[in-house]
Enzyme design. Structure first.
Site, PDB file in Angstrom:
ATOM      1  N   LYS A 122      81.450  58.346  53.758  1.00  0.00           N
ATOM      2  CA  LYS A 122      82.855  57.008  53.701  1.00  0.00           C
ATOM      3  C   LYS A 122      83.440  57.435  52.593  1.00  0.00           C
ATOM      4  CE  LYS A 122      80.592  54.212  57.111  1.00  0.00           C
ATOM      5  NZ  LYS A 122      81.398  52.723  57.138  1.00  0.00           N
ATOM      6  N   LYS A 141      80.400  62.561  64.989  1.00  0.00           N
ATOM      7  CA  LYS A 141      79.743  61.621  66.060  1.00  0.00           C
ATOM      8  C   LYS A 141      80.409  60.988  66.685  1.00  0.00           C
ATOM      9  CE  LYS A 141      78.719  58.652  62.906  1.00  0.00           C
ATOM     10  NZ  LYS A 141      78.106  57.133  62.531  1.00  0.00           N
ATOM     11  N   LYS A 144      83.845  54.820  64.936  1.00  0.00           N
ATOM     12  CA  LYS A 144      84.744  53.777  65.804  1.00  0.00           C
ATOM     13  C   LYS A 144      85.901  53.890  64.961  1.00  0.00           C
ATOM     14  CE  LYS A 144      81.382  49.361  66.272  1.00  0.00           C
ATOM     15  NZ  LYS A 144      80.574  48.936  65.529  1.00  0.00           N
TER      16      LYS A 144
HETATM   17  P1  AMP Z   1      78.469  51.095  63.876  1.00  0.00           P
HETATM   18  O1  AMP Z   1      78.586  51.251  64.778  1.00  0.00           O
HETATM   19  O2  AMP Z   1      78.251  51.867  62.727  1.00  0.00           O
HETATM   20  O3  AMP Z   1      77.785  49.996  63.676  1.00  0.00           O
HETATM   21  O4  AMP Z   1      76.789  51.661  64.635  1.00  0.00           O
HETATM   22  C1  AMP Z   1      76.453  50.077  65.657  1.00  0.00           C
HETATM   23  C2  AMP Z   1      74.836  51.028  66.310  1.00  0.00           C
HETATM   24  O5  AMP Z   1      74.823  52.305  66.961  1.00  0.00           O
HETATM   25  C3  AMP Z   1      73.739  51.574  65.161  1.00  0.00           C
HETATM   26  O6  AMP Z   1      72.505  51.364  65.897  1.00  0.00           O
HETATM   27  C4  AMP Z   1      73.972  53.071  64.998  1.00  0.00           C
HETATM   28  O7  AMP Z   1      72.932  53.626  64.412  1.00  0.00           O
HETATM   29  C5  AMP Z   1      74.709  53.488  66.914  1.00  0.00           C
HETATM   30  N1  AMP Z   1      75.889  54.103  66.228  1.00  0.00           N
HETATM   31  C6  AMP Z   1      77.080  54.838  66.181  1.00  0.00           C
HETATM   32  N2  AMP Z   1      77.232  55.913  66.908  1.00  0.00           N
HETATM   33  C7  AMP Z   1      76.725  55.926  67.442  1.00  0.00           C
HETATM   34  C8  AMP Z   1      76.236  57.462  68.190  1.00  0.00           C
HETATM   35  N3  AMP Z   1      77.334  58.328  68.276  1.00  0.00           N
HETATM   36  N4  AMP Z   1      75.548  57.544  68.968  1.00  0.00           N
HETATM   37  C9  AMP Z   1      74.382  56.879  68.847  1.00  0.00           C
HETATM   38  N5  AMP Z   1      74.513  55.572  68.246  1.00  0.00           N
HETATM   39  C10 AMP Z   1      75.530  55.239  67.574  1.00  0.00           C
END
Ligand code: AMP
Ligand code: TRP
Length: 328
Positions: free
Chosen positions: A114, A195, A198
């Protein structure tokens, strides 16, 4: 014997909540709610580790809570709350900062990624795992269901709990990460080597939970695949494999059943069916989301109740921590 486990997980209100978040994390939180004691937290203090427009942050925090409710998180079975509403999170994070060695933090791969190519990275972004450890440890959490990318952070929380307990005496439950096998890492549609995220620079690779049906159809039609033939689960064909995993998870069909269904058919047919399956999978969530956002007072009262339930649990641990450390 009481076999109920304390479950905690968090998600950032940074907007752009996508199908990877749902398939890798949120749907698992919703599925096991009645078996356990759950807390789900919209982590606004984590979101501000990178600049957020204040009005947008407020909006996204409510939006995230509405999405979690729409995805099936039930206030009857789970405590749903906003991180900044419970001040113990920030307070415990400071104390943990004084326990976590620099070396542990410096190894965090998400920070390395990041902070790459970014100027003026905040101290908060570096320190983010300490706040996450505080989130988890405050509630004497047993299990932390997250996607693959958060495993290292949960392990840091576990190591921190052990170190604190060794230094000051038994205080924290030792948490463990729970990573969903399938769907823990949904890849971008535009680039199946990265991956779905967001913060992806290109919107076409990310299926948002609130995307209208036509946007979903267009994104799936344009998803990057290969020029080979045969619709089969083959990890060596990452674009197709990712689409098939999404299909598998949204339809609930088995892999051989899916391969049989598309024998002799091409990408066109498969992508159309996938798009319709995703549209139907998200439709009830989108309908419920609209109902929650139509009643902001109800949403706010659910969040206020959640914070009121979380606060005494957090205070209890914080009080013990302060005694152990010799504060006060
Ligand atoms: P975040 O978007 O970083 O706030 O992640 C929220 C949750 O979604 C966390 O448990 C992440 O590990 C999961 N997550 C985020 N991106 C992915 C993805 N591409 N595939 C599966 N899980 C994800
Ligand atoms: N850092 C996590 C993410 O970006 C969100 C998060 C914050 C979290 N605190 C947590 C997840 C505690 C699990 C437990 O996805």
């Amino acid at each position: 014997m009481d076999t109920r486990k304390r479950i905690f997980s968090g998600i950032q209100p940074s907007g752009n909540t996508h199908i990877g978040n749902l398939l890798g994390a949120i749907r698992h939180w919703a599925a096991r709610q009645t078996e356990n004691d759950n807390l789900f937290c919209v982590v606004d203090l984590h979101a501000i580790t990178v600049y957020q427009d204040p009005a947008e942050l407020k909006k996204h925090t409510r939006e995230m809570a509405g999405l979690l409710l729409a995805a099936g998180i039930s206030p009857q079975h789970s405590i749903l709350f906003v991180q900044s509403h419970v001040s113990a999170h920030a307070e415990l994070a400071w104390i943990l900062n004084c326990v976590i060695p620099m070396g542990w933090m410096s190894r965090m791969t998400q920070y390395k990624e990041k902070s790459k190519n970014r100027e003026n990275v905040s101290v908060g972004l570096f320190d983010y795992p300490a706040l996450m450890a505080a989130d988890i440890l405050l509630y004497q959490t047993h299990q932390v269901p997250v996607g693959e990318d958060q495993k290292q952070h949960v392990e840091l929380a576990r190591d921190t709990a052990q170190r604190f307990n060794n230094l000051f005496g038994e205080t924290f439950t030792i948490p463990e990460p729970v990573i969903a096998g399938n769907g823990a890492r949904i890849m971008g549609l535009d680039d199946p080597t990265k991956k779905m995220s967001k913060s992806s620079p290109r919107a076409e690779g990310v299926i948002l939970l609130l995307d209208p049906p036509d946007a979903i159809r267009t994104k799936i039609r344009r998803a990057k695949t290969d020029s080979l033939s045969g619709i089969v689960f083959d990890e060596g064909r990452p674009g197709l494999y990712n689409l098939l995993v999404i299909y598998e998870l949204v339809t609930g069909l088995g892999r051989s059943e899916i391969e049989d269904r598309f024998t002799g058919k091409g990408y066109g047919v498969f992508k159309n069916e996938l798009a319709e399956a995703v549209v139907e999978y998200l439709r009830p969530l989108q309908t419920r989301y609209a109902e929650f956002t139509a009643d902001p007072a109800r949403l706010d009262s659910i969040l206020a109740e959640g914070a009121a339930k979380a606060r005494p649990l957090a205070e209890q641990t914080l009080k013990l921590v302060k005694e152990r450390v010799g504060l006060g």
